[in-house]
Design a protein around this motif. Structure first.
Motif, PDB file in Angstrom:
ATOM      1  N   ALA A 242       0.832  -1.204   0.000  1.00 13.11           N
ATOM      2  CA  ALA A 242       0.000   0.000   0.000  1.00 13.11           C
ATOM      3  C   ALA A 242       0.866   1.254   0.000  1.00 13.11           C
ATOM      4  O   ALA A 242       0.653   2.189  -0.774  1.00 13.11           O
ATOM      5  CB  ALA A 242      -0.935  -0.014   1.210  1.00 13.11           C
ATOM      6  N   VAL A 243       1.889   1.259   0.873  1.00 18.17           N
ATOM      7  CA  VAL A 243       2.735   2.437   0.956  1.00 18.17           C
ATOM      8  C   VAL A 243       3.513   2.625  -0.352  1.00 18.17           C
ATOM      9  O   VAL A 243       3.684   3.742  -0.842  1.00 18.17           O
ATOM     10  CB  VAL A 243       3.713   2.316   2.149  1.00 18.17           C
ATOM     11  CG1 VAL A 243       4.717   3.458   2.152  1.00 18.17           C
ATOM     12  CG2 VAL A 243       2.951   2.269   3.455  1.00 18.17           C
ATOM     13  N   TYR A 244       3.919   1.526  -0.919  1.00 18.71           N
ATOM     14  CA  TYR A 244       4.727   1.596  -2.130  1.00 18.71           C
ATOM     15  C   TYR A 244       3.906   2.096  -3.315  1.00 18.71           C
ATOM     16  O   TYR A 244       4.372   2.922  -4.096  1.00 18.71           O
ATOM     17  CB  TYR A 244       5.284   0.200  -2.425  1.00 18.71           C
ATOM     18  CG  TYR A 244       6.427   0.178  -3.409  1.00 18.71           C
ATOM     19  CD1 TYR A 244       7.629   0.819  -3.118  1.00 18.71           C
ATOM     20  CD2 TYR A 244       6.313  -0.499  -4.614  1.00 18.71           C
ATOM     21  CE1 TYR A 244       8.676   0.780  -4.007  1.00 18.71           C
ATOM     22  CE2 TYR A 244       7.365  -0.539  -5.512  1.00 18.71           C
ATOM     23  CZ  TYR A 244       8.548   0.103  -5.204  1.00 18.71           C
ATOM     24  OH  TYR A 244       9.585   0.073  -6.082  1.00 18.71           O
ATOM     25  N   HIS A 245       2.682   1.642  -3.421  1.00 19.52           N
ATOM     26  CA  HIS A 245       1.884   1.995  -4.599  1.00 19.52           C
ATOM     27  C   HIS A 245       0.985   3.203  -4.383  1.00 19.52           C
ATOM     28  O   HIS A 245       0.670   3.910  -5.321  1.00 19.52           O
ATOM     29  CB  HIS A 245       1.047   0.790  -5.040  1.00 19.52           C
ATOM     30  CG  HIS A 245       1.889  -0.349  -5.519  1.00 19.52           C
ATOM     31  ND1 HIS A 245       2.631  -0.290  -6.675  1.00 19.52           N
ATOM     32  CD2 HIS A 245       2.162  -1.559  -4.975  1.00 19.52           C
ATOM     33  CE1 HIS A 245       3.300  -1.418  -6.830  1.00 19.52           C
ATOM     34  NE2 HIS A 245       3.037  -2.205  -5.801  1.00 19.52           N
ATOM     35  N   HIS A 246       0.566   3.433  -3.134  1.00 16.48           N
ATOM     36  CA  HIS A 246      -0.307   4.577  -2.872  1.00 16.48           C
ATOM     37  C   HIS A 246       0.216   5.361  -1.682  1.00 16.48           C
ATOM     38  O   HIS A 246      -0.419   5.387  -0.626  1.00 16.48           O
ATOM     39  CB  HIS A 246      -1.735   4.102  -2.577  1.00 16.48           C
ATOM     40  CG  HIS A 246      -2.269   3.159  -3.595  1.00 16.48           C
ATOM     41  ND1 HIS A 246      -2.675   3.567  -4.848  1.00 16.48           N
ATOM     42  CD2 HIS A 246      -2.429   1.815  -3.563  1.00 16.48           C
ATOM     43  CE1 HIS A 246      -3.075   2.516  -5.550  1.00 16.48           C
ATOM     44  NE2 HIS A 246      -2.928   1.433  -4.796  1.00 16.48           N
ATOM     45  N   PRO A 247       1.366   5.981  -1.799  1.00 21.62           N
ATOM     46  CA  PRO A 247       1.918   6.710  -0.648  1.00 21.62           C
ATOM     47  C   PRO A 247       0.957   7.805  -0.204  1.00 21.62           C
ATOM     48  O   PRO A 247       0.308   8.444  -1.037  1.00 21.62           O
ATOM     49  CB  PRO A 247       3.221   7.290  -1.191  1.00 21.62           C
ATOM     50  CG  PRO A 247       3.077   7.273  -2.671  1.00 21.62           C
ATOM     51  CD  PRO A 247       2.200   6.109  -2.989  1.00 21.62           C
ATOM     52  N   GLY A 248       0.880   7.999   1.126  1.00 21.14           N
ATOM     53  CA  GLY A 248      -0.056   8.978   1.660  1.00 21.14           C
ATOM     54  C   GLY A 248       0.642  10.234   2.163  1.00 21.14           C
ATOM     55  O   GLY A 248      -0.008  11.170   2.615  1.00 21.14           O
ATOM     56  N   ALA A 318       0.797  11.020   8.328  1.00 24.39           N
ATOM     57  CA  ALA A 318       0.717  12.228   9.130  1.00 24.39           C
ATOM     58  C   ALA A 318       0.794  13.437   8.210  1.00 24.39           C
ATOM     59  O   ALA A 318       1.801  14.139   8.174  1.00 24.39           O
ATOM     60  CB  ALA A 318       1.837  12.243  10.170  1.00 24.39           C
ATOM     61  N   CYS A 319      -0.265  13.644   7.436  1.00 22.49           N
ATOM     62  CA  CYS A 319      -0.276  14.789   6.535  1.00 22.49           C
ATOM     63  C   CYS A 319      -1.696  15.329   6.459  1.00 22.49           C
ATOM     64  O   CYS A 319      -2.653  14.568   6.292  1.00 22.49           O
ATOM     65  CB  CYS A 319       0.203  14.370   5.143  1.00 22.49           C
ATOM     66  SG  CYS A 319       0.101  15.716   3.933  1.00 22.49           S
ATOM     67  N   LEU A 320      -1.822  16.632   6.561  1.00 23.71           N
ATOM     68  CA  LEU A 320      -3.146  17.252   6.538  1.00 23.71           C
ATOM     69  C   LEU A 320      -3.855  16.994   5.217  1.00 23.71           C
ATOM     70  O   LEU A 320      -5.062  16.824   5.161  1.00 23.71           O
ATOM     71  CB  LEU A 320      -3.014  18.764   6.737  1.00 23.71           C
ATOM     72  CG  LEU A 320      -2.586  19.255   8.106  1.00 23.71           C
ATOM     73  CD1 LEU A 320      -2.496  20.772   8.108  1.00 23.71           C
ATOM     74  CD2 LEU A 320      -3.577  18.771   9.163  1.00 23.71           C
ATOM     75  N   ARG A 321      -3.088  16.971   4.146  1.00 21.13           N
ATOM     76  CA  ARG A 321      -3.694  16.903   2.817  1.00 21.13           C
ATOM     77  C   ARG A 321      -3.578  15.510   2.212  1.00 21.13           C
ATOM     78  O   ARG A 321      -3.658  15.354   0.995  1.00 21.13           O
ATOM     79  CB  ARG A 321      -3.025  17.930   1.922  1.00 21.13           C
ATOM     80  CG  ARG A 321      -3.037  19.339   2.512  1.00 21.13           C
ATOM     81  CD  ARG A 321      -2.481  20.341   1.538  1.00 21.13           C
ATOM     82  NE  ARG A 321      -3.290  20.404   0.310  1.00 21.13           N
ATOM     83  CZ  ARG A 321      -2.847  20.916  -0.830  1.00 21.13           C
ATOM     84  NH1 ARG A 321      -1.602  21.359  -0.916  1.00 21.13           N
ATOM     85  NH2 ARG A 321      -3.623  20.955  -1.890  1.00 21.13           N
ATOM     86  N   ILE A 325      -3.884  14.633  -1.838  1.00 26.12           N
ATOM     87  CA  ILE A 325      -2.634  14.329  -2.518  1.00 26.12           C
ATOM     88  C   ILE A 325      -2.677  12.934  -3.125  1.00 26.12           C
ATOM     89  O   ILE A 325      -2.263  12.732  -4.260  1.00 26.12           O
ATOM     90  CB  ILE A 325      -1.454  14.441  -1.539  1.00 26.12           C
ATOM     91  CG1 ILE A 325      -1.300  15.888  -1.093  1.00 26.12           C
ATOM     92  CG2 ILE A 325      -0.182  13.960  -2.191  1.00 26.12           C
ATOM     93  CD1 ILE A 325      -0.413  16.045   0.085  1.00 26.12           C
ATOM     94  N   ALA A 326      -3.218  12.001  -2.346  1.00 33.51           N
ATOM     95  CA  ALA A 326      -3.275  10.627  -2.833  1.00 33.51           C
ATOM     96  C   ALA A 326      -4.024  10.582  -4.156  1.00 33.51           C
ATOM     97  O   ALA A 326      -3.587   9.959  -5.120  1.00 33.51           O
ATOM     98  CB  ALA A 326      -3.950   9.735  -1.803  1.00 33.51           C
ATOM     99  N   VAL A 327      -5.142  11.292  -4.226  1.00 29.89           N
ATOM    100  CA  VAL A 327      -5.931  11.312  -5.449  1.00 29.89           C
ATOM    101  C   VAL A 327      -5.131  11.976  -6.568  1.00 29.89           C
ATOM    102  O   VAL A 327      -5.029  11.464  -7.684  1.00 29.89           O
ATOM    103  CB  VAL A 327      -7.264  12.059  -5.220  1.00 29.89           C
ATOM    104  CG1 VAL A 327      -8.016  12.172  -6.528  1.00 29.89           C
ATOM    105  CG2 VAL A 327      -8.082  11.336  -4.165  1.00 29.89           C
ATOM    106  N   ALA A 328      -4.514  13.101  -6.226  1.00 34.20           N
ATOM    107  CA  ALA A 328      -3.767  13.857  -7.236  1.00 34.20           C
ATOM    108  C   ALA A 328      -2.639  13.027  -7.827  1.00 34.20           C
ATOM    109  O   ALA A 328      -2.406  13.036  -9.040  1.00 34.20           O
ATOM    110  CB  ALA A 328      -3.208  15.139  -6.623  1.00 34.20           C
TER     111      ALA A 328
END
Ligand code: ATP
Ligand code: MG
Lengths: 333, 323
Positions: A242-248, A318-321, A325-328
């Motif tokens: 998940a982290v590798y393909h969809h970093p948050g 730990a990011c407000l956006r 961002i994930a979508v973008a």
């Protein structure tokens, strides 16, 4: 079943001439039995300090563990007596260090450096320990063990020494192995061999593995879960895929762009992360990554964002956006 | 390993030759003439013929280069010649004075090592504690205090203490007896000079032990040893000390060479008839053969102690042993 290791709010600081460095700033994570967890981050993000803190090996002075809890098999390691802690080190938890060149004692034979661990923890006599050492060298893939045991570290190559370090770490069948950048100092071809070896050994011993690295490629291939560290904190954590393909977290994205990826067509070029890691002695109240972040907004300066769930299960950032961002980036990366 | 030692021994030869040349020519640069001293010692006058006869007797009439060749050749055959002053064989003169000096030197070394290594280690392990402070002060005092002064003070202290506790002052005897004849008496003669020299010697070795230990304790392999769960005693004795001993052994060897030179002063202070005093007398008398022989003896001991250091080094450090 409770996790094998449960780290809660662990903090470590170093007092230096320039001020107090909060090298590890309240990190929390868990490691299950038999699981491989990766810790990634740039140089200076506190990976080594967080690992040393688990074993209470932070050099004091200048450092000290300033708070938190480290539950291992239900016991808080930070509250153990020195004698109890010694039994954990090398017994229940084995450690492999970054520098195979300097991590072995130059004036003792390889054999002595392996057998002393067995004598310490198992009360083994010399002969039993010697036989076990031969067996261990076989496990880590070193041929001609009888000759190797009599040799000194300088007579062995870097990869070979790292195998010895691994043999020492697994000597007493630990439940957890901590490997601090076990391959950074080695040739690329050797790196892969050592990682494969660690992977197969942990499976065989049914041991959990915490592997520290700054190479996310390693993570994707070997880890079940990953914790991304920045400036002493975990800023993203979740299943490795998940982290590798969809970093948050924008930092994780930047990290990913800075390494070659096997699952994508060859990128035209790698993007090193812009800017410098922050000076830990003078962090303000806001997000520490803000100055280097291309998504930063005004709100990022107000407070350090807490870990929050993302869309995938067990995946936090730990990011407000994070969501925007994930979508973008779904499209962009 | 054996090749290494043989190589070191061969390297001693040029050093010894250089020292021989140096002492030979330096002695002859000092103004004065042993025959003038010998013939005129009673305040009497003497004739030119007597002077020439004396010169011929001790070989001054030969050309300088031939004298040098004779000296070096003699040294190679271990034939040191006869003293120009007493007429007795140099080997005999030295043999009579050597044991007391040797005993002092060895005892001083033992005292130094016994004090230096444990104290230096403790000092490093308890860095910046009050123990460390006391040990370091003790060491600095040992380095700062001149050995003749220490010698005099220690004599006075012994005098006063025996006066207080035994009712009458006691002075160590000065007429040396070898250790194997009368161990107690022999030790009572050499103990004060040995302590005086050993103190300074230990101070130097202690400082080196401390700094080497501090350095070694920061090494990665010490962290590895801790991560293995070893007990502190093993970490210090097995992992740290053996590595820290490398520079300490060097210092002990170098200081041993200095110590032999330092005996000149100490024997003077304690009024002992050792090689150091013999050297002073020989120089005063312009006794070339005796001076040369003693200097060569001191140089040989220094060179040999260097060799011992190198061998110890190889023994301690496999990186050298298997190089
Ligand atoms: N002994 C020490 N004294 C002072 N500061 C220290 C010490 N050890 C670590 N630090 C500081 O703690 C912070 C984290 O260091 P750490 O070694 O944990 O980083 P890291 O993530 O392991 O980096 P690397 O990838 O280079 O190994 C750094 O800012 C470092 O300067
Ligand atoms: Mg590190």
């Amino acid at each position: 079943m409770p996790p094998l290791l449960e780290v809660t709010n662990l903090s470590t600081e170093f007092r230096t001439g320039l001020g107090t460095v909060p090298a590890v700033d309240g990190i929390s994570y868990t490691v299950d039995r038999g699981e491989t967890v990766a810790i990634v981050g740039e140089s200076g993000s506190g990976k080594t300090a967080s690992a040393l803190a688990l074993l209470r090996l932070i050099p004091d002075p200048p450092g000290r563990i300033s708070g938190g809890r480290v539950l291992f098999n239900g016991r808080d390691l930070l509250r153990l007596s020195d004698a109890e802690m010694r039994e954990v080190r090398g017994g229940d938890i084995g450690m492999v260090f970054q520098e195979p060149m300097t991590s072995l004692n130059p004036v003792l034979t390889i054999g002595r450096q392996i057998t002393e661990t067995l004598e310490q923890h198992r009360g083994a006599d010399r002969i039993t320990a010697h036989h076990r050492a031969i067996e261990l060298l076989g496990l880590v893939g070193i041929a001609d063990p009888l000759r190797r045991l009599k040799q000194y570290p300088h007579q062995l190559s870097g990869g070979m020494r790292q195998r010895i370090m691994i043999a020492i770490a697994i000597a007493c069948d630990p439940k957890l192995i901590i490997a601090d950048e076990p391959t950074t100092a080695l040739d690329v071809t050797i790196q892969a061999q050592i990682l494969e070896l660690m992977k197969s050994l942990t499976r065989r011993l049914d041991a959990a593995l915490i592997v520290i690295t700054h190479n996310l490629g390693v993570v994707a291939r070997y880890a079940n879960r990953v914790n991304v560290m920045y400036a002493g904190r975990i800023v993203e954590s979740g299943p490795a895929q998940a982290v590798y393909h969809h970093p948050g977290h924008p930092y994780t994205m930047a990290l990913l762009r800075s390494v070659p990826r096997l699952d994508r067509p060859r990128q035209a070029r790698l993007d090193p992360i812009a800017g410098q890691p922050p000076d830990l002695t003078r962090l303000d109240g806001g997000c520490a990554f803000r100055p280097r972040c291309r998504f930063a907004v005004e709100a990022c300066a107000r407070r350090r964002p807490a870990m929050a769930p993302t869309r995938a299960a067990g995946h936090f950032a730990a990011c407000l956006r994070s969501d925007e961002i994930a979508v973008a980036t779904e499209v962009a990366v | 390993m054996y090749r290494y030692i043989v190589k070191r021994i061969l390297l001693m030869i040029p050093t010894l030759f250089g020292a021989a040349a140096l002492v030979f020519f330096l002695m002859r640069l000092i103004p004065g003439d042993i025959c003038v001293i010998r013939l005129g010692s009673g305040g009497t006058s003497f004739t030119e013929q007597a002077l020439a006869a004396c010169h011929a007797e001790i070989g001054f009439d030969k050309p300088l280069w031939l004298q040098f060749v004779n000296f070096v050749w003699g040294f190679c055959r271990l034939d040191l010649g006869t003293s120009m002053w007493s007429g007795k064989p140099v080997a005999y003169e030295i043999a009579a004075r050597f044991p007391v000096s040797l005993e002092i030197a060895i005892l001083a070394t033992i005292i130094a090592v016994i004090i230096a290594i444990p104290l230096g280690t403790i000092s490093a392990l308890k860095q910046n504690s009050s123990t460390d402070l006391v040990v370091r002060t003790f060491a600095i005092a040992g380095i700062a205090a001149p050995s003749f002064w220490l010698g005099i003070i220690s004599l006075l202290v012994v005098l006063d203490l025996t006066q207080i506790f035994l009712g009458k002052p006691w002075m160590p005897p000065i007429d040396y007896v070898p250790l194997w004849q009368d161990p107690l008496r022999s030790l009572s003669i050499v103990i004060l000079p040995a302590v005086t020299i050993g103190y300074r010697y230990s101070a130097v070795a202690m400082r080196m032990t401390r700094s080497a230990m501090l350095e070694v304790l920061r090494e990665d392999y010490i962290r590895t040893a801790r991560a293995k769960g070893l007990i502190n005693r093993i970490i210090v004795n097995r992992h740290a000390l053996k590595n820290a001993m490398l520079p300490v052994v060097t210092v002990i060897g170098i200081e041993f060479a200095f110590l032999v030179g330092g005996l000149v002063v100490t024997e003077q202070v304690f009024n002992l008839n050792g090689v150091g005093r013999l050297l002073v007398q020989a120089v005063q008398n312009q006794d070339y053969t005796l001076t040369q022989a003693i200097v060569m003896l001191i140089v040989t001991i220094s060179v040999l102690s260097n060799l011992v250091v190198d061998v110890l080094y190889a023994w301690l450090d496999p990186r050298i042993r298997f190089a």
